[in-house]
Scaffold this motif. Structure first.
Motif, PDB file in Angstrom:
ATOM      1  N   ILE A 192     -22.918  30.784 -87.390  1.00  0.00           N
ATOM      2  CA  ILE A 192     -23.270  31.563 -88.581  1.00  0.00           C
ATOM      3  C   ILE A 192     -22.103  32.453 -89.005  1.00  0.00           C
ATOM      4  O   ILE A 192     -21.809  32.598 -90.197  1.00  0.00           O
ATOM      5  CB  ILE A 192     -24.530  32.399 -88.300  1.00  0.00           C
ATOM      6  N   ALA A 193     -21.419  33.055 -88.030  1.00  0.00           N
ATOM      7  CA  ALA A 193     -20.277  33.899 -88.359  1.00  0.00           C
ATOM      8  C   ALA A 193     -19.169  33.098 -89.038  1.00  0.00           C
ATOM      9  O   ALA A 193     -18.544  33.563 -90.004  1.00  0.00           O
ATOM     10  CB  ALA A 193     -19.750  34.561 -87.088  1.00  0.00           C
ATOM     11  N   LEU A 194     -18.915  31.888 -88.547  1.00  0.00           N
ATOM     12  CA  LEU A 194     -17.901  31.047 -89.171  1.00  0.00           C
ATOM     13  C   LEU A 194     -18.310  30.633 -90.583  1.00  0.00           C
ATOM     14  O   LEU A 194     -17.470  30.585 -91.489  1.00  0.00           O
ATOM     15  CB  LEU A 194     -17.652  29.810 -88.302  1.00  0.00           C
ATOM     16  N   LEU A 195     -19.591  30.307 -90.783  1.00  0.00           N
ATOM     17  CA  LEU A 195     -20.067  29.959 -92.120  1.00  0.00           C
ATOM     18  C   LEU A 195     -19.905  31.120 -93.089  1.00  0.00           C
ATOM     19  O   LEU A 195     -19.480  30.944 -94.240  1.00  0.00           O
ATOM     20  CB  LEU A 195     -21.530  29.518 -92.059  1.00  0.00           C
ATOM     21  N   TYR A 247     -19.353  31.169 -97.228  1.00  0.00           N
ATOM     22  CA  TYR A 247     -20.064  32.014 -98.183  1.00  0.00           C
ATOM     23  C   TYR A 247     -19.180  33.122 -98.755  1.00  0.00           C
ATOM     24  O   TYR A 247     -19.274  33.440 -99.941  1.00  0.00           O
ATOM     25  CB  TYR A 247     -21.309  32.601 -97.525  1.00  0.00           C
ATOM     26  N   LYS A 248     -18.328  33.697 -97.940  1.00  0.00           N
ATOM     27  CA  LYS A 248     -17.435  34.725 -98.464  1.00  0.00           C
ATOM     28  C   LYS A 248     -16.468  34.153 -99.499  1.00  0.00           C
ATOM     29  O   LYS A 248     -16.323  34.723-100.597  1.00  0.00           O
ATOM     30  CB  LYS A 248     -16.676  35.391 -97.321  1.00  0.00           C
ATOM     31  N   PRO A 249     -15.769  33.026 -99.226  1.00  0.00           N
ATOM     32  CA  PRO A 249     -14.920  32.449-100.283  1.00  0.00           C
ATOM     33  C   PRO A 249     -15.697  32.035-101.524  1.00  0.00           C
ATOM     34  O   PRO A 249     -15.172  32.115-102.640  1.00  0.00           O
ATOM     35  CB  PRO A 249     -14.287  31.233 -99.588  1.00  0.00           C
ATOM     36  N   LEU A 250     -16.957  31.590-101.328  1.00  0.00           N
ATOM     37  CA  LEU A 250     -17.763  31.209-102.484  1.00  0.00           C
ATOM     38  C   LEU A 250     -18.039  32.411-103.387  1.00  0.00           C
ATOM     39  O   LEU A 250     -17.886  32.334-104.615  1.00  0.00           O
ATOM     40  CB  LEU A 250     -19.075  30.592-102.005  1.00  0.00           C
ATOM     41  N   PHE A 269     -16.670  33.225-107.313  1.00  0.00           N
ATOM     42  CA  PHE A 269     -17.459  33.710-108.449  1.00  0.00           C
ATOM     43  C   PHE A 269     -16.803  34.926-109.091  1.00  0.00           C
ATOM     44  O   PHE A 269     -16.752  35.046-110.322  1.00  0.00           O
ATOM     45  CB  PHE A 269     -18.876  34.064-108.000  1.00  0.00           C
ATOM     46  N   TYR A 270     -16.311  35.823-108.263  1.00  0.00           N
ATOM     47  CA  TYR A 270     -15.685  37.035-108.794  1.00  0.00           C
ATOM     48  C   TYR A 270     -14.361  36.709-109.497  1.00  0.00           C
ATOM     49  O   TYR A 270     -14.096  37.213-110.598  1.00  0.00           O
ATOM     50  CB  TYR A 270     -15.457  38.024-107.658  1.00  0.00           C
ATOM     51  N   TYR A 271     -13.533  35.869-108.875  1.00  0.00           N
ATOM     52  CA  TYR A 271     -12.244  35.525-109.477  1.00  0.00           C
ATOM     53  C   TYR A 271     -12.414  34.798-110.811  1.00  0.00           C
ATOM     54  O   TYR A 271     -11.534  34.863-111.673  1.00  0.00           O
ATOM     55  CB  TYR A 271     -11.426  34.656-108.528  1.00  0.00           C
ATOM     56  N   VAL A 312     -13.661  26.709-113.016  1.00  0.00           N
ATOM     57  CA  VAL A 312     -13.941  25.274-112.908  1.00  0.00           C
ATOM     58  C   VAL A 312     -14.613  24.968-111.569  1.00  0.00           C
ATOM     59  O   VAL A 312     -15.543  24.145-111.489  1.00  0.00           O
ATOM     60  CB  VAL A 312     -12.652  24.457-113.078  1.00  0.00           C
ATOM     61  N   ALA A 313     -14.151  25.628-110.504  1.00  0.00           N
ATOM     62  CA  ALA A 313     -14.770  25.430-109.194  1.00  0.00           C
ATOM     63  C   ALA A 313     -16.225  25.885-109.199  1.00  0.00           C
ATOM     64  O   ALA A 313     -17.089  25.234-108.593  1.00  0.00           O
ATOM     65  CB  ALA A 313     -13.982  26.187-108.133  1.00  0.00           C
ATOM     66  N   THR A 314     -16.506  26.975-109.883  1.00  0.00           N
ATOM     67  CA  THR A 314     -17.889  27.443-109.972  1.00  0.00           C
ATOM     68  C   THR A 314     -18.760  26.452-110.739  1.00  0.00           C
ATOM     69  O   THR A 314     -19.904  26.185-110.354  1.00  0.00           O
ATOM     70  CB  THR A 314     -17.928  28.818-110.657  1.00  0.00           C
TER      71      THR A 314
END
Length: 328
Positions: free
Chosen positions: A55-58, A63-66, A70-72, A302-304
């Motif tokens: 879970i920590a790796l996920l 989830y953090k890069p995702l 969204f923010y970027y 585009v990634a989003t």
């Protein structure tokens, strides 16, 4: 006259009576609650020990890069720049109004449908063939599956020589029957066909392997019952085998669709999105805009969009396609 001494009787050790105390109902309920709390605590600790690192790796790498993406996507920011400007949804509107966007969407749809549909048909045919009792069946299965474990970059570079218009195997085979070699590298349509063929060659072994496992899980008594009812091989395959393979087909439709929409390595190694954007999919456009042009905000948008497309397609498959799956 001899007299025998009277021996005293042997006295056994006193056995203390063991009195069994029966707990009251309140005490029994209290003991059950204590055991239940201990069990829950043990299960939570075991879950944290086994699932915690995953879970920590996920969270750290998925989830953090995702969320950062969204923010970027709401920023006008170039990679390496110390300044970023908040632009809201302008990156999204720029992409949807770009004249190249319909072409990129079309290439993505054609590439995905061809690799998913063609891969499942060819993979099922190979699985049916490899499920028969043939000589050298074991080595044949290994040869079919081997391309799937190879690096996509290595596969792409290898097939560049195969499609070489002057010295490639394809040109030699076509020349032997008097046909010219297509302009694989210069014609956008033929370039797209080329990368589709390579993508199929690499992934069809995985599909065949999963289908083969599904075929071997079909009970033999069901096939024997169909034969006793007078069903021929074609009808048995259509009315019995295919419905029983529907869970396998559903699983493969989801996994191969996600894999094709995210395909990048083969396109990068063989065509770099060209010629004339003929092989530029949405995934490759993310790389080109983000790491070649340096438009991190636009690339994140585009990634989003691609993430939303993947999410919607997966939910549609789970909602509607799974209805036709026969699990029994």
């Amino acid at each position: 006259m001899t007299s025998t001494a009277t021996r005293p009787a042997r006295i056994e050790p006193d056995q203390r009576a063991k009195t069994r105390v029966i707990p009251t109902p309140a005490e029994q309920a209290r003991a059950r609650k204590v055991r239940s709390r201990r069990t829950r605590r043990h299960n939570r600790l075991l879950f944290a020990l086994l699932a915690g690192p995953n879970i920590a790796l996920l969270i750290a790498f998925t989830y953090k890069p995702l969320l950062q993406s969204f923010y970027y996507s709401t920023l006008q920011w170039n990679i390496g720049s110390q300044r970023a400007i908040s632009v809201g949804f302008r990156n999204y509107t720029d992409w949807f109004t770009d004249s190249e966007t319909p072409h990129v969407i079309g290439v993505t749809v054609v590439f995905t449908l061809a690799t998913v549909g063609g891969g499942m048909v060819i993979g099922l045919a190979l699985a049916v063939l490899l499920n028969r009792k043939l000589k050298l069946r074991g080595p044949a299965r290994t040869i079919v599956v081997a391309p799937y474990v190879l690096s996509g970059v290595a596969v792409g570079l290898l097939w560049l020589f195969v499609f070489d218009p002057n010295f490639g195997i394809v040109a030699a085979a076509l020349g032997a029957v008097g046909l010219p070699s297509p302009a694989w590298y210069n014609d956008p349509q033929w370039a797209l066909v080329m990368v589709i063929i390579v993508q199929l060659w690499k992934n069809v072994g995985y599909i065949a392997l999963i289908y083969l496992a599904g075929l071997q899980a079909i009970p033999q008594d069901v096939l024997e019952a169909a034969a006793l009812d007078g069903a021929g091989p074609a009808r048995t395959f259509r009315r019995v085998i295919l419905p029983l393979l529907s869970p396998t087909s559903f699983f493969l439709s989801v996994t191969t669709l996600l894999s094709s929409l995210q395909s990048f390595d083969i396109i990068q190694a063989m065509t770099k999105g060209g010629p004339l954007e003929g092989t530029t999919t949405m995934m490759y456009e993310i790389y080109r805009d983000g790491f070649v042009a340096g438009r991190a905000g636009y690339s994140s948008a585009v990634a989003t969009i691609l993430f939303v497309v993947l999410l919607i397609v997966t939910l549609v498959q789970l909602r509607f396609v799974e209805r036709k799956v026969h699990y029994a």
